[in-house]
Motif scaffolding. Structure first.
Motif, PDB file in Angstrom:
ATOM      1  N   LEU A  93       0.828  -1.299   0.106  1.00  0.00           N
ATOM      2  CA  LEU A  93      -0.397  -0.171   0.353  1.00  0.00           C
ATOM      3  C   LEU A  93       0.873   1.144   0.092  1.00  0.00           C
ATOM      4  O   LEU A  93       0.287   2.399  -0.574  1.00  0.00           O
ATOM      5  CB  LEU A  93      -0.828  -0.400   1.761  1.00  0.00           C
ATOM      6  N   SER A  99      -3.884  -1.306  -7.467  1.00  0.00           N
ATOM      7  CA  SER A  99      -4.578  -1.050  -6.780  1.00  0.00           C
ATOM      8  C   SER A  99      -4.686  -1.844  -5.377  1.00  0.00           C
ATOM      9  O   SER A  99      -4.486  -2.426  -4.812  1.00  0.00           O
ATOM     10  CB  SER A  99      -6.236  -1.653  -7.600  1.00  0.00           C
ATOM     11  N   LYS A 100      -5.924  -1.449  -4.587  1.00  0.00           N
ATOM     12  CA  LYS A 100      -6.558  -1.944  -2.938  1.00  0.00           C
ATOM     13  C   LYS A 100      -6.314  -3.383  -3.623  1.00  0.00           C
ATOM     14  O   LYS A 100      -6.440  -4.190  -2.310  1.00  0.00           O
ATOM     15  CB  LYS A 100      -6.605  -1.027  -2.412  1.00  0.00           C
ATOM     16  N   CYS A 104      -5.072  -7.244  -2.029  1.00  0.00           N
ATOM     17  CA  CYS A 104      -5.758  -7.794  -1.239  1.00  0.00           C
ATOM     18  C   CYS A 104      -5.098  -9.374  -1.528  1.00  0.00           C
ATOM     19  O   CYS A 104      -5.334  -9.874  -0.768  1.00  0.00           O
ATOM     20  CB  CYS A 104      -7.207  -7.332  -1.424  1.00  0.00           C
ATOM     21  N   TYR A 112     -12.514  -8.303  -0.217  1.00  0.00           N
ATOM     22  CA  TYR A 112     -11.678  -6.862   0.756  1.00  0.00           C
ATOM     23  C   TYR A 112     -12.540  -6.423   1.815  1.00  0.00           C
ATOM     24  O   TYR A 112     -10.985  -5.996   2.499  1.00  0.00           O
ATOM     25  CB  TYR A 112     -12.184  -6.382  -0.927  1.00  0.00           C
ATOM     26  N   SER A 116      -9.702  -5.681   4.588  1.00  0.00           N
ATOM     27  CA  SER A 116      -9.589  -3.853   4.994  1.00  0.00           C
ATOM     28  C   SER A 116      -9.825  -4.525   6.490  1.00  0.00           C
ATOM     29  O   SER A 116      -9.756  -3.390   7.170  1.00  0.00           O
ATOM     30  CB  SER A 116     -10.927  -3.507   4.629  1.00  0.00           C
ATOM     31  N   TYR A 119      -6.962  -5.412   8.180  1.00  0.00           N
ATOM     32  CA  TYR A 119      -5.912  -4.025   8.372  1.00  0.00           C
ATOM     33  C   TYR A 119      -6.713  -3.720   9.492  1.00  0.00           C
ATOM     34  O   TYR A 119      -5.163  -3.052  10.010  1.00  0.00           O
ATOM     35  CB  TYR A 119      -5.849  -3.631   6.838  1.00  0.00           C
ATOM     36  N   PRO A 127      -7.250   0.259   4.413  1.00  0.00           N
ATOM     37  CA  PRO A 127      -6.024   0.514   3.407  1.00  0.00           C
ATOM     38  C   PRO A 127      -6.004   1.597   2.632  1.00  0.00           C
ATOM     39  O   PRO A 127      -5.330   1.971   2.185  1.00  0.00           O
ATOM     40  CB  PRO A 127      -6.478  -1.010   2.533  1.00  0.00           C
ATOM     41  N   SER A 128      -7.735   2.080   2.312  1.00  0.00           N
ATOM     42  CA  SER A 128      -7.782   3.579   2.003  1.00  0.00           C
ATOM     43  C   SER A 128      -6.604   4.612   2.671  1.00  0.00           C
ATOM     44  O   SER A 128      -6.781   5.587   1.821  1.00  0.00           O
ATOM     45  CB  SER A 128      -9.009   3.861   1.459  1.00  0.00           C
ATOM     46  N   LYS A 131      -3.097   4.219   1.956  1.00  0.00           N
ATOM     47  CA  LYS A 131      -2.684   4.633  -0.296  1.00  0.00           C
ATOM     48  C   LYS A 131      -2.721   5.958  -0.043  1.00  0.00           C
ATOM     49  O   LYS A 131      -1.532   6.382  -0.690  1.00  0.00           O
ATOM     50  CB  LYS A 131      -3.741   3.577  -0.616  1.00  0.00           C
TER      51      LYS A 131
END
Length: 141
Positions: A93, A99-100, A104, A112, A116, A119, A127-128, A131
């Protein structure tokens, strides 16, 4: 086998705030089977091995494996494996353009939402958020 020592100290892995003691892997008295299991885990992040795979590949009993992990690392085998996968996801990340969703799957998660949630439970950020926070620092791996 010297690459087996993983620094997990910055990840809060239990309710007391203490991380597993992975420096124990440097101890020459650590069972060879434990080192072999950790190496297999590190080499199989994308396609996660089941406990049964470890038992059959290494000829180790379930209870014996659990005792080794608890004694030398302070966590269960499944918790240790999950931490390795989440650490890999975090690295990707922060330092990749993947990409996420790709991250994953690259870290052995099949959905996902599960990735998420797991994480966030470790890093206290999604994760967002990770990132987006590190967009300027991204490097190709």
């Amino acid at each position: 086998m010297t690459k087996l020592i993983v620094n997990l100290n910055y990840i809060n892995t239990n309710n007391t705030g203490e991380a597993p003691v992975v420096s124990a892997l440097a101890d020459p008295q650590v069972p060879k089977k434990l080192l072999e299991v950790v190496e297999l885990m590190q080499n199989n992040v994308e396609e996660v091995l089941s406990k049964e795979d470890f038992f059959s590949l290494l000829g180790i009993r379930k209870r014996q494996l659990e005792r080794y992990f608890n004694r030398y690392l302070g966590v269960s085998p499944s918790r240790y494996y999950m931490i390795l996968r989440i650490k890999r996801a975090h690295k990707l990340l922060v330092h990749s353009q993947l990409s996420k969703m790709d991250i994953c799957f690259a870290c052995g998660f099949v959905s996902y939402p599960h990735f998420s949630k797991t994480y966030k439970s470790i890093f206290k950020a999604t994760p967002s958020q990770t990132k987006n926070h590190n967009k300027g620092d991204s490097l190709y791996l």
